[in-house]
Structure formats: structure tokens, C-alpha cells
Design a protein around this motif. Sequence first.
Motif, mmCIF file in Angstrom:
data_model
loop_
_atom_site.group_PDB
_atom_site.id
_atom_site.type_symbol
_atom_site.label_atom_id
_atom_site.label_comp_id
_atom_site.label_asym_id
_atom_site.label_seq_id
_atom_site.Cartn_x
_atom_site.Cartn_y
_atom_site.Cartn_z
ATOM 1 N N PRO A 106 0.820 -1.211 0.000
ATOM 2 C CA PRO A 106 0.000 0.000 0.000
ATOM 3 C C PRO A 106 0.850 1.255 0.000
ATOM 4 O O PRO A 106 2.014 1.244 0.387
ATOM 5 C CB PRO A 106 -0.810 -0.121 1.301
ATOM 6 N N THR A 107 0.243 2.364 -0.443
ATOM 7 C CA THR A 107 0.932 3.648 -0.483
ATOM 8 C C THR A 107 0.332 4.563 0.568
ATOM 9 O O THR A 107 -0.665 4.249 1.194
ATOM 10 C CB THR A 107 0.800 4.300 -1.870
ATOM 11 N N VAL A 108 0.947 5.724 0.754
ATOM 12 C CA VAL A 108 0.444 6.690 1.733
ATOM 13 C C VAL A 108 0.470 8.081 1.122
ATOM 14 O O VAL A 108 1.372 8.416 0.361
ATOM 15 C CB VAL A 108 1.291 6.663 3.031
ATOM 16 N N GLU A 152 9.651 6.345 0.044
ATOM 17 C CA GLU A 152 10.570 5.202 0.114
ATOM 18 C C GLU A 152 10.744 4.736 1.557
ATOM 19 O O GLU A 152 10.833 3.532 1.825
ATOM 20 C CB GLU A 152 11.918 5.583 -0.483
ATOM 21 N N SER A 153 10.784 5.686 2.492
ATOM 22 C CA SER A 153 10.982 5.333 3.894
ATOM 23 C C SER A 153 9.759 4.648 4.485
ATOM 24 O O SER A 153 9.880 3.711 5.285
ATOM 25 C CB SER A 153 11.324 6.586 4.706
ATOM 26 N N LYS A 199 10.246 6.287 13.894
ATOM 27 C CA LYS A 199 11.167 5.585 12.995
ATOM 28 C C LYS A 199 11.488 6.436 11.766
ATOM 29 O O LYS A 199 12.632 6.477 11.305
ATOM 30 C CB LYS A 199 10.570 4.239 12.567
ATOM 31 N N LEU A 200 10.479 7.118 11.238
ATOM 32 C CA LEU A 200 10.710 7.975 10.080
ATOM 33 C C LEU A 200 11.633 9.144 10.444
ATOM 34 O O LEU A 200 12.508 9.531 9.657
ATOM 35 C CB LEU A 200 9.381 8.498 9.536
ATOM 36 N N GLN A 201 11.438 9.700 11.629
ATOM 37 C CA GLN A 201 12.321 10.773 12.091
ATOM 38 C C GLN A 201 13.759 10.276 12.231
ATOM 39 O O GLN A 201 14.712 10.955 11.857
ATOM 40 C CB GLN A 201 11.823 11.326 13.433
ATOM 41 N N GLN A 202 13.906 9.065 12.779
ATOM 42 C CA GLN A 202 15.247 8.489 12.928
ATOM 43 C C GLN A 202 15.907 8.283 11.566
ATOM 44 O O GLN A 202 17.093 8.573 11.387
ATOM 45 C CB GLN A 202 15.159 7.155 13.672
ATOM 46 N N MET A 203 15.129 7.778 10.599
ATOM 47 C CA MET A 203 15.666 7.577 9.250
ATOM 48 C C MET A 203 16.082 8.904 8.630
ATOM 49 O O MET A 203 17.123 9.002 7.964
ATOM 50 C CB MET A 203 14.620 6.912 8.364
ATOM 51 N N ALA A 204 15.248 9.941 8.851
ATOM 52 C CA ALA A 204 15.548 11.257 8.282
ATOM 53 C C ALA A 204 16.824 11.839 8.881
ATOM 54 O O ALA A 204 17.676 12.383 8.170
ATOM 55 C CB ALA A 204 14.372 12.198 8.519
#
Length: 214
Positions: A106-108, A152-153, A199-204
Motif C-alpha cells: 500500500p501507499t500513503v 521510500e521510507s 522511525k521515520l524521524q530516525q531515518m531522516a
Amino acid sequence: MVKVIGTESERGLAHETDEELMRRYRDAGDEKVYNELVHRYERELFRYLARYTGDASMGEDVFQNTFLQIHLKRGLYEDGRPFRPWLYAIATHQAVDLLRKAGRRPTVSLDQRLSAPGGEADAGSLLDMLVNDDAGPLAGLQDRERREWVRESVEKLPDLLRQTLILAYHQDLKYREIAEILKIPVGTVKSRLHAALAKLQQMAKAAKRDGKED
């Protein structure tokens, strides 16, 4: 879209709640009642499914499958059960199943506003929450690059976190409705969203750090 059966709905149906209509359809199988339910949700649900699958044609297929399931499972509907979360639960299950068969995820929507429960202030869009000031972890990227990075993240998130995130970033779905759809407590919905965003913040931040080291 779903082919509506018969003539236009009776004028009085427009004043009945979703739950009243579903109960009537369960008990009597009235085609006009079915048509009214389809009419109420055809735009909203199709937009959700098109975004969820990332493909309008696939979204239309899932929409039709969803209302077919509503017809087939009408006998399972319980009095007093909120119709909208039940509908979204069926639709989401159908979408996940079709995406799995197609080997896709799925997409967001990055710009969708998150509706906070209990009338609280809008929580903002996913992109806003990751790029909240000039010093944010994605501040050095152009808008198009930021959007691509977030897409992508999100794909890298664990399935449960990604699914909850996608459901949250869709028009008026509330935490309690997401909880009903996923059959989890409201607190679990909030914790999954918090974990996903963390998690997205950590990846960023990691991406920004790696970029400085290059």
C-alpha cells in the motif's frame, strides 16, 4: 464503480443513518437501501482505495469487491455496530489481499491531514511532521525530493506500522475507527503511529547525518 441496482433511492432513505440502512438491508435485502449505501460511500471509499493501492483501476476493483462482500456478509452485521469502520475494515482487507496477490504494497498520501480524536487540533500532514522547521532533518531537500524520500521510507516500515499510518492519513478516519478496523485498542493505534513517526524521524536524521559525512 459498482453498478447500482434498480431505480433511484427513496427520498426518505437519505434521512436514515448508515446503521439503520444496513440493518434494513440485512433483514429485507432491499435494493434501494443497497443503492443508498453505495451512493453515500462511492466517492469517499474509492478515493481511499485509489490512494491505498496507488492505482485507480485497482482501487475500483477493490471498491466493487468491497460492496460485493457487504452484500454477501450482510447477515453477519450486528445491530448497533458502527457501519463506517466495518465498511473500511472489509475494504482494507480486500485491498491488502489484492496487493499481496499483485506483489505490491500500500501507499500513503503525504499531504493528507491527520484527524485527531475528540475534536482536538489537526495533527498536520505526514510531510509537515517530518519537515516542521528550517532545521528539520529533511530541510536540505527540495519538496519533490522530500516526498520521494518519505514514500521510500514508509515502504521500509514494518507492516503493522505502515498499515496504521496509511489508515490514519486518510480524510476523516478517527483513532477509534482505525481501532475498529484493525481490531486493536485505541491506545495501540496511537502507539503504532508514534512508533512509525519516530522511525521515520530516525531515518531522516540518519540520512541527514550520512549526507554531511559524504
